[in-house]
Design a protein around this motif. Sequence first.
Motif: not given
Ligand code: ADE
Length: 225
Positions: A86-88, A131-133, A135, A137, A143
């Motif tokens: 999970m990562t933006p 990523s879930i969007g 932005y 977190l 996420a």
């Molecule tokens: N970790 C921090 N931000 C995230 C995001 N937007 N989606 C998935 N993982 C995240």
Amino acid sequence: MRIDIITVSPDLIKSPFEHSIIKRAIDKGLVEVHFHDLRTYALNKYGKIDDYQFGGGAGMVLMIEPIHTCISALQAQRAYDEILYMTPDAKTLNQRTANTLSMAKNIIVLTGHYKGVDQRVRDKFVTQEISIGDYVLSGGELAAAIVCDAVIRLIPGVLGDETSALTDSFQDNLLSPPVYTRPSEYDGMKVPEILLSGNFPKIDEWRAEKALEHTKNRRPDLLED
Ligand code: ADE
């Protein structure tokens, strides 16, 4: 399906799995979810799992070794279809990805924290980044819970009515049409006549029209896809 979530904050992520549809899916044995506290695999008795980044800069980076040890321990037990991270800075989750993941047997979900994980974890172990969007977190736990929810509800038998996931928004790249329930009139606001007509072919037609109209107005990008 079995989902193994690797996290530095197991308590942060557990709650969404303890309620409603997801809890029932677990109770019915349709999905198993296991939480692994990364600190269990720490480098020393002080629980060391992160360090400063090479080259300088703010924020701690999760180290490769505890993550490698944890993933190897899991892989020694069974084969995994996917190791998600999970990562933006990845492709955004959509319904298509959720559909595909819902067919997997075993999935590992790795959640980042602080500045994320050492790039070598991503290069060597991760099979898909999500990523879930757009932005950021504080960590990947929320996420991960969102991805798991979107996936688990698609597993056959999880939703009572097998067809209801098929009529969700996004299944045909369309948003859902509006829905109404009793009373048929409230404070002068009436439910569209067609929905009370009992003419189901016409109702289906109306719903299809509304779904298209809704999508054109709110998410025209979905129609270009
Ligand atoms: N970790 C921090 N931000 C995230 C995001 N937007 N989606 C998935 N993982 C995240």
